[in-house]
Enzyme design. Sequence first.
Site, PDB file in Angstrom:
ATOM      1  N   ARG A  97       0.838  -1.208   0.000  1.00  0.00           N
ATOM      2  CA  ARG A  97       0.000   0.000   0.000  1.00  0.00           C
ATOM      3  C   ARG A  97       0.870   1.255   0.000  1.00  0.00           C
ATOM      4  O   ARG A  97       0.558   2.239   0.653  1.00  0.00           O
ATOM      5  CB  ARG A  97      -0.996   0.001   1.170  1.00  0.00           C
ATOM      6  CG  ARG A  97      -2.066  -1.064   1.056  1.00  0.00           C
ATOM      7  CD  ARG A  97      -3.271  -0.797   1.941  1.00  0.00           C
ATOM      8  NE  ARG A  97      -2.915  -0.555   3.315  1.00  0.00           N
ATOM      9  CZ  ARG A  97      -2.638  -1.501   4.216  1.00  0.00           C
ATOM     10  NH1 ARG A  97      -2.719  -2.786   3.870  1.00  0.00           N
ATOM     11  NH2 ARG A  97      -2.301  -1.183   5.440  1.00  0.00           N
ATOM     12  N   ASP A 138      -2.530   3.961   4.251  1.00  0.00           N
ATOM     13  CA  ASP A 138      -2.545   3.630   2.820  1.00  0.00           C
ATOM     14  C   ASP A 138      -1.956   4.819   2.080  1.00  0.00           C
ATOM     15  O   ASP A 138      -2.577   5.881   2.007  1.00  0.00           O
ATOM     16  CB  ASP A 138      -3.964   3.342   2.334  1.00  0.00           C
ATOM     17  CG  ASP A 138      -4.008   2.770   0.918  1.00  0.00           C
ATOM     18  OD1 ASP A 138      -3.030   2.964   0.168  1.00  0.00           O
ATOM     19  OD2 ASP A 138      -5.016   2.141   0.564  1.00  0.00           O
ATOM     20  N   ARG A 178      -1.030   4.922  -1.146  1.00  0.00           N
ATOM     21  CA  ARG A 178      -1.119   4.809  -2.604  1.00  0.00           C
ATOM     22  C   ARG A 178      -1.752   6.047  -3.230  1.00  0.00           C
ATOM     23  O   ARG A 178      -2.696   6.614  -2.695  1.00  0.00           O
ATOM     24  CB  ARG A 178      -1.915   3.564  -2.994  1.00  0.00           C
ATOM     25  CG  ARG A 178      -1.167   2.281  -2.716  1.00  0.00           C
ATOM     26  CD  ARG A 178      -2.014   1.066  -3.011  1.00  0.00           C
ATOM     27  NE  ARG A 178      -3.146   0.973  -2.085  1.00  0.00           N
ATOM     28  CZ  ARG A 178      -4.048  -0.002  -2.129  1.00  0.00           C
ATOM     29  NH1 ARG A 178      -3.954  -0.951  -3.048  1.00  0.00           N
ATOM     30  NH2 ARG A 178      -5.038  -0.033  -1.249  1.00  0.00           N
TER      31      ARG A 178
END
Length: 211
Positions: A105, A137, A139
């Site tokens: 992630r 996370d 991303r």
Amino acid sequence: MDETLPTATVRTQVTVPLRFPDGYVTTARVHSFHGLVDGREHLAIGLGEPRDPDASPPLVRPHSECLTGDVFGSQRCDCGPQLREAVERIADAGGYLLYLRQEGRGIGLYAKLDAYALQDGGLDTYEANVALGRGADERDYTVAAQMLAALGVTRVALLSNNPDKAAQLERLGVTVVDRVLTGVHLSPANAGYLAAKVTRADHALDLPFVP
């Protein structure tokens, strides 16, 4: 409001025959790019018959790299089975698998393994990332939107259970006309991981043990 999207261009396209361990075979059109904002070597993998993107939005899955799951078959996650499912479904429907180099992630392979050690001590997958001083996370799907734009795709049917992927792509100017859910790839080893996806990040997974 849509974010300004830096321009990327297709660098090369090559045809690659694929064969999976279960015997499934298909042919992929693998695209590389110039101008991706993070400088990493992300790929767009064209599968199935090419569509007119204006007439029929392609089925698209942004899939974040998972060396342990995609290559070695780790059962701590559902990444390998999701990748295998996505390739076949996209090949049947026509579209793209965007293979994004965002291990763990977004925190990287070594940090992901450090997070596994913390999970063995009782933290869930998101808590472990935060305990390492990273985002739950990290991303960013800007490169996914760049690749789609370079391929002339502005409208997609999104193959994903993750609402954040749809939200980021919409913000980056990609119209998500439909969200298509993946299967539930549940095993004794990944039950806690999948439950955390549902409770921490609102993933659309129908798990019998999560209310």
